[in-house]
Design a protein around this motif. Structure first.
Motif, PDB file in Angstrom:
ATOM      1  N   UNK A   1      -2.180   7.500  -4.014  1.00 32.94           N
ATOM      2  CA  UNK A   1      -2.291   6.244  -3.272  1.00 32.94           C
ATOM      3  C   UNK A   1      -3.485   5.435  -3.749  1.00 32.94           C
ATOM      4  N   UNK A   2      -4.586   6.119  -4.015  1.00 29.79           N
ATOM      5  CA  UNK A   2      -5.788   5.438  -4.463  1.00 29.79           C
ATOM      6  C   UNK A   2      -5.603   4.849  -5.866  1.00 29.79           C
TER       7      UNK A   2
ATOM      8  N   UNK B   1       0.810  -1.231   0.000  1.00 28.44           N
ATOM      9  CA  UNK B   1       0.000   0.000   0.000  1.00 28.44           C
ATOM     10  C   UNK B   1       0.840   1.276   0.000  1.00 28.44           C
ATOM     11  N   UNK B   2       2.080   1.203   0.515  1.00 29.08           N
ATOM     12  CA  UNK B   2       2.935   2.378   0.573  1.00 29.08           C
ATOM     13  C   UNK B   2       3.859   2.504  -0.636  1.00 29.08           C
ATOM     14  N   UNK B   3       3.671   1.624  -1.613  1.00 25.18           N
ATOM     15  CA  UNK B   3       4.571   1.625  -2.769  1.00 25.18           C
ATOM     16  C   UNK B   3       4.483   2.882  -3.609  1.00 25.18           C
TER      17      UNK B   3
ATOM     18  N   UNK C   1      -4.606   0.407  -9.694  1.00 21.74           N
ATOM     19  CA  UNK C   1      -3.772  -0.197 -10.733  1.00 21.74           C
ATOM     20  C   UNK C   1      -3.390  -1.623 -10.382  1.00 21.74           C
ATOM     21  N   UNK C   2      -3.036  -1.858  -9.129  1.00 23.17           N
ATOM     22  CA  UNK C   2      -2.667  -3.214  -8.724  1.00 23.17           C
ATOM     23  C   UNK C   2      -3.860  -4.156  -8.841  1.00 23.17           C
ATOM     24  N   UNK C   3      -5.021  -3.704  -8.409  1.00 31.39           N
ATOM     25  CA  UNK C   3      -6.215  -4.538  -8.483  1.00 31.39           C
ATOM     26  C   UNK C   3      -6.587  -4.844  -9.936  1.00 31.39           C
TER      27      UNK C   3
END
Length: 230
Positions: free
Chosen positions: A100-101, A63-65, A106-108
């Protein structure tokens, strides 16, 4: 991933199989006649088995990436202006929250479509969207040219997460802290600029100038990334 396979892909598969049989025989002959003992059919098959035993595991989501994107941009800016105390890449709170959102979205999306995160939306594009905060498909398209296919396909999802996070934070002075106190400081007699200054916010005019500078930085960062990729 196209089903049914188009005719061109069927022809390619047929030709690939046809030539692979000849390639196999040629490689087998070369391995048999190779002078070095450590290069043999047995060694090649053993290496092949080791490759087949390797299992690919998707990297866990961090999450902090998204802070890596911010740090990279800041580092580039400081290299160009080493004496500057602040950089154009210092995002405002709601812009950082948007980044962050988008990072999470993007990952999802990458896992859903079984694609790489950079294919879904490259890091420079994430930063550009976070700076511009588009609110319509038209402004979204103007921010990214060319627009990644999956961003266009999920344009409404992207806009929804941007506007939701932006509205939530923008409606809360100081990121949600001291809202009542700030509201008590405002006077209906004051003008818009004075109200923003009294509450400790950036005025619309100063924020517009800052966002313009941030957009220029994002475009420069995107250009350098494209040169590096090339």
């Amino acid at each position: 991933r196209q089903r049914p396979l188009p005719s061109a892909m069927k022809v390619y598969a047929t030709m690939d199989t046809h030539y692979l049989l000849d390639i196999y025989e040629c490689m087998k002959s070369e391995l048999y006649s190779h002078p070095e003992k450590n290069i043999s059919i047995e060694a090649a098959l053993d290496l092949s088995r080791q490759v087949c035993l390797v299992r690919y595991d998707k990297e866990a989501f961090n999450p902090q990436g998204y802070k890596v994107v911010m740090a990279s941009s800041k580092r580039r800016q400081r290299q160009k202006r080493p004496t500057a105390k602040t950089t154009k890449s210092d995002l405002l709170p709601h812009q950082e929250q948007t980044l962050a959102n988008l990072w999470e979205w993007r990952d999802r999306t990458a896992r859903q479509h079984d694609e790489s995160t950079q294919y879904v939306c490259p890091n420079p594009s994430l930063l550009r969207l976070s700076l511009a905060l588009p609110t319509s498909v038209t402004t979204l398209q103007s921010c990214l040219n060319p627009m990644p296919p999956l961003v266009l396909h999920h344009a409404q999802d992207v806009l929804e997460c941007i506007t939701t996070k932006h509205d939530k934070i923008a409606s809360t002075p100081g990121g949600g802290k001291g809202n009542d106190a700030a509201r008590g400081m405002l006077s209906p007699v004051m003008g818009t600029e004075a109200l923003y200054k009294e509450a400790g916010w950036m005025t619309p005019s100063s924020q517009s100038k800052r966002n313009q500078g941030l957009l220029e930085e994002a475009e420069e960062f995107a250009g350098e990334a494209e040169e590096f990729a090339g």
